[in-house]
Design a protein around this motif. Sequence first.
Motif, PDB file in Angstrom:
ATOM      1  N   MET A   1      -1.265   6.302  23.331  1.00 14.13           N
ATOM      2  CA  MET A   1      -1.021   6.946  22.056  1.00 14.13           C
ATOM      3  C   MET A   1       0.162   6.287  21.376  1.00 14.13           C
ATOM      4  SD  MET A   1      -1.376  10.988  22.553  1.00 14.13           S
ATOM      5  CE  MET A   1      -2.569  11.608  23.677  1.00 14.13           C
ATOM      6  N   GLN A   2       0.012   6.052  20.120  1.00 13.00           N
ATOM      7  CA  GLN A   2       1.136   5.519  19.365  1.00 13.00           C
ATOM      8  C   GLN A   2       1.977   6.679  18.866  1.00 13.00           C
ATOM      9  OE1 GLN A   2      -1.939   4.644  16.037  1.00 13.00           O
ATOM     10  NE2 GLN A   2      -0.030   3.858  15.322  1.00 13.00           N
ATOM     11  N   SER A   3       3.261   6.510  18.843  1.00 16.36           N
ATOM     12  CA  SER A   3       4.123   7.562  18.318  1.00 16.36           C
ATOM     13  C   SER A   3       4.946   6.988  17.178  1.00 16.36           C
ATOM     14  CB  SER A   3       5.026   8.125  19.412  1.00 16.36           C
ATOM     15  OG  SER A   3       5.875   7.105  19.896  1.00 16.36           O
ATOM     16  N   THR A   4       5.640   7.849  16.489  1.00 18.50           N
ATOM     17  CA  THR A   4       6.485   7.436  15.384  1.00 18.50           C
ATOM     18  C   THR A   4       7.915   7.394  15.885  1.00 18.50           C
ATOM     19  OG1 THR A   4       4.959   8.548  13.882  1.00 18.50           O
ATOM     20  CG2 THR A   4       7.107   7.991  13.002  1.00 18.50           C
ATOM     21  N   SER A   5       8.589   6.271  15.672  1.00 15.34           N
ATOM     22  CA  SER A   5       9.960   6.123  16.157  1.00 15.34           C
ATOM     23  C   SER A   5      10.879   7.103  15.441  1.00 15.34           C
ATOM     24  CB  SER A   5      10.450   4.692  15.924  1.00 15.34           C
ATOM     25  OG  SER A   5      10.599   4.453  14.539  1.00 15.34           O
ATOM     26  N   SER A   6      12.024   7.371  16.042  1.00 17.52           N
ATOM     27  CA  SER A   6      12.966   8.315  15.440  1.00 17.52           C
ATOM     28  C   SER A   6      13.460   7.807  14.088  1.00 17.52           C
ATOM     29  CB  SER A   6      14.142   8.594  16.377  1.00 17.52           C
ATOM     30  OG  SER A   6      14.819   7.401  16.682  1.00 17.52           O
ATOM     31  N   ALA A   8      11.731   5.921  11.991  1.00 10.76           N
ATOM     32  CA  ALA A   8      10.609   6.088  11.056  1.00 10.76           C
ATOM     33  C   ALA A   8      10.450   7.558  10.676  1.00 10.76           C
ATOM     34  CB  ALA A   8       9.325   5.549  11.660  1.00 10.76           C
ATOM     35  N   ARG A   9      10.695   8.482  11.608  1.00  5.72           N
ATOM     36  CA  ARG A   9      10.624   9.908  11.289  1.00  5.72           C
ATOM     37  C   ARG A   9      11.713  10.307  10.305  1.00  5.72           C
ATOM     38  NH1 ARG A   9       9.738  10.421  16.886  1.00  5.72           N
ATOM     39  NH2 ARG A   9      11.793  11.353  17.153  1.00  5.72           N
ATOM     40  N   ARG A  10      12.928   9.763  10.477  1.00  2.66           N
ATOM     41  CA  ARG A  10      14.017  10.057   9.534  1.00  2.66           C
ATOM     42  C   ARG A  10      13.667   9.530   8.147  1.00  2.66           C
ATOM     43  NH1 ARG A  10      17.177   8.803  14.045  1.00  2.66           N
ATOM     44  NH2 ARG A  10      17.460   6.662  13.354  1.00  2.66           N
ATOM     45  N   ALA A  11      13.107   8.326   8.083  1.00  2.30           N
ATOM     46  CA  ALA A  11      12.716   7.749   6.790  1.00  2.30           C
ATOM     47  C   ALA A  11      11.600   8.575   6.152  1.00  2.30           C
ATOM     48  CB  ALA A  11      12.269   6.302   6.975  1.00  2.30           C
ATOM     49  N   ALA A  12      10.636   9.016   6.946  1.00  7.46           N
ATOM     50  CA  ALA A  12       9.520   9.809   6.427  1.00  7.46           C
ATOM     51  C   ALA A  12       9.996  11.162   5.906  1.00  7.46           C
ATOM     52  CB  ALA A  12       8.465  10.012   7.510  1.00  7.46           C
ATOM     53  N   ALA A  13      11.046  11.698   6.492  1.00  6.52           N
ATOM     54  CA  ALA A  13      11.571  12.993   6.045  1.00  6.52           C
ATOM     55  C   ALA A  13      12.085  12.914   4.614  1.00  6.52           C
ATOM     56  CB  ALA A  13      12.683  13.463   6.988  1.00  6.52           C
ATOM     57  N   GLU A  14      12.464  11.725   4.174  1.00  7.76           N
ATOM     58  CA  GLU A  14      12.991  11.533   2.819  1.00  7.76           C
ATOM     59  C   GLU A  14      11.886  11.317   1.782  1.00  7.76           C
ATOM     60  OE1 GLU A  14      16.219  11.944   2.201  1.00  7.76           O
ATOM     61  OE2 GLU A  14      16.450  12.366   4.335  1.00  7.76           O
ATOM     62  N   ILE A  15      10.678  11.054   2.209  1.00 12.19           N
ATOM     63  CA  ILE A  15       9.574  10.791   1.287  1.00 12.19           C
ATOM     64  C   ILE A  15       9.047  12.115   0.747  1.00 12.19           C
ATOM     65  CG2 ILE A  15       7.236   9.844   1.085  1.00 12.19           C
ATOM     66  CD1 ILE A  15       7.973   7.930   3.378  1.00 12.19           C
ATOM     67  N   PRO A  16       8.909  12.213  -0.580  1.00 13.36           N
ATOM     68  CA  PRO A  16       8.384  13.466  -1.138  1.00 13.36           C
ATOM     69  C   PRO A  16       6.912  13.658  -0.768  1.00 13.36           C
ATOM     70  CG  PRO A  16       8.664  11.828  -2.866  1.00 13.36           C
ATOM     71  CD  PRO A  16       9.224  11.233  -1.598  1.00 13.36           C
ATOM     72  N   PHE A  17       6.468  14.906  -0.834  1.00 19.31           N
ATOM     73  CA  PHE A  17       5.076  15.205  -0.529  1.00 19.31           C
ATOM     74  C   PHE A  17       4.166  14.539  -1.544  1.00 19.31           C
ATOM     75  CE2 PHE A  17       7.337  18.862   1.300  1.00 19.31           C
ATOM     76  CZ  PHE A  17       6.895  18.743   2.600  1.00 19.31           C
ATOM     77  N   GLY A  18       3.001  14.104  -1.089  1.00 15.95           N
ATOM     78  CA  GLY A  18       2.025  13.470  -1.969  1.00 15.95           C
ATOM     79  C   GLY A  18       1.022  14.471  -2.508  1.00 15.95           C
ATOM     80  N   HIS A  19       0.015  13.935  -3.183  1.00 12.56           N
ATOM     81  CA  HIS A  19      -0.993  14.783  -3.811  1.00 12.56           C
ATOM     82  C   HIS A  19      -2.356  14.657  -3.141  1.00 12.56           C
ATOM     83  CE1 HIS A  19       1.774  15.743  -7.022  1.00 12.56           C
ATOM     84  NE2 HIS A  19       2.084  14.471  -7.077  1.00 12.56           N
ATOM     85  N   TYR A  20      -2.434  13.865  -2.106  1.00 17.76           N
ATOM     86  CA  TYR A  20      -3.706  13.652  -1.426  1.00 17.76           C
ATOM     87  C   TYR A  20      -3.845  14.576  -0.230  1.00 17.76           C
ATOM     88  CZ  TYR A  20      -3.670   9.354  -4.141  1.00 17.76           C
ATOM     89  OH  TYR A  20      -3.622   8.458  -5.164  1.00 17.76           O
ATOM     90  N   SER A  21      -5.073  14.810   0.166  1.00 18.36           N
ATOM     91  CA  SER A  21      -5.304  15.574   1.388  1.00 18.36           C
ATOM     92  C   SER A  21      -6.355  14.852   2.223  1.00 18.36           C
ATOM     93  CB  SER A  21      -5.761  17.002   1.074  1.00 18.36           C
ATOM     94  OG  SER A  21      -6.995  16.983   0.410  1.00 18.36           O
ATOM     95  N   TYR A  22      -6.258  15.019   3.516  1.00 22.71           N
ATOM     96  CA  TYR A  22      -7.148  14.354   4.457  1.00 22.71           C
ATOM     97  C   TYR A  22      -7.626  15.367   5.482  1.00 22.71           C
ATOM     98  CZ  TYR A  22      -4.827  10.256   2.545  1.00 22.71           C
ATOM     99  OH  TYR A  22      -4.336   9.309   1.683  1.00 22.71           O
ATOM    100  N   ARG A  36       3.074  24.537  12.138  1.00 27.35           N
ATOM    101  CA  ARG A  36       2.682  25.221  10.898  1.00 27.35           C
ATOM    102  C   ARG A  36       3.901  25.371   9.989  1.00 27.35           C
ATOM    103  NH1 ARG A  36      -1.730  27.882   9.800  1.00 27.35           N
ATOM    104  NH2 ARG A  36      -2.316  28.034  11.988  1.00 27.35           N
ATOM    105  N   SER A  37       3.713  25.056   8.715  1.00 24.57           N
ATOM    106  CA  SER A  37       4.752  25.141   7.673  1.00 24.57           C
ATOM    107  C   SER A  37       5.865  24.116   7.844  1.00 24.57           C
ATOM    108  CB  SER A  37       5.350  26.552   7.596  1.00 24.57           C
ATOM    109  OG  SER A  37       4.351  27.488   7.285  1.00 24.57           O
ATOM    110  N   HIS A  38       5.618  23.070   8.621  1.00 20.67           N
ATOM    111  CA  HIS A  38       6.597  22.000   8.776  1.00 20.67           C
ATOM    112  C   HIS A  38       5.983  20.677   8.337  1.00 20.67           C
ATOM    113  CE1 HIS A  38       8.317  24.986  11.520  1.00 20.67           C
ATOM    114  NE2 HIS A  38       9.465  24.440  11.147  1.00 20.67           N
ATOM    115  N   LYS A  39       6.825  19.811   7.852  1.00 21.25           N
ATOM    116  CA  LYS A  39       6.392  18.472   7.493  1.00 21.25           C
ATOM    117  C   LYS A  39       6.180  17.687   8.780  1.00 21.25           C
ATOM    118  CE  LYS A  39       7.697  14.859   4.247  1.00 21.25           C
ATOM    119  NZ  LYS A  39       8.759  14.394   3.323  1.00 21.25           N
ATOM    120  N   VAL A  40       5.070  16.949   8.862  1.00 19.50           N
ATOM    121  CA  VAL A  40       4.763  16.170  10.055  1.00 19.50           C
ATOM    122  C   VAL A  40       4.443  14.720   9.678  1.00 19.50           C
ATOM    123  CG1 VAL A  40       3.892  18.134  11.396  1.00 19.50           C
ATOM    124  CG2 VAL A  40       2.315  16.806  10.001  1.00 19.50           C
TER     125      VAL A  40
END
Length: 68
Positions: A1-6, A8-22, A36-40
């Motif tokens: 399994m690939q994981s997200t480095s710490s 990369a997780r800090r950088a992702a926390a700064e990215i605003p939410f997008g408008h797409y859904s998958y 639930r109710s957390h950014k992942v």
Amino acid sequence: MQSTSSSARRAAAEIPFGHYSYDLLGAGVFAPGRHRSHKVAVKGVLIQDGAESRLNVTSLQAIGETCR
């Protein structure tokens, strides 16, 4: 399994939410309910079929910020 480095997780926390859904395929093994109710951060294989977009999940990790 690939994981997200710490870092990369800090950088992702700064990215605003997008408008797409998958639709997430195979996410159950990562117990998404506990996030639930957390950014992942989610990694996986993107499957695009016309207007539908799905992600075959290979990694799902909380990045700390609570969704608003």
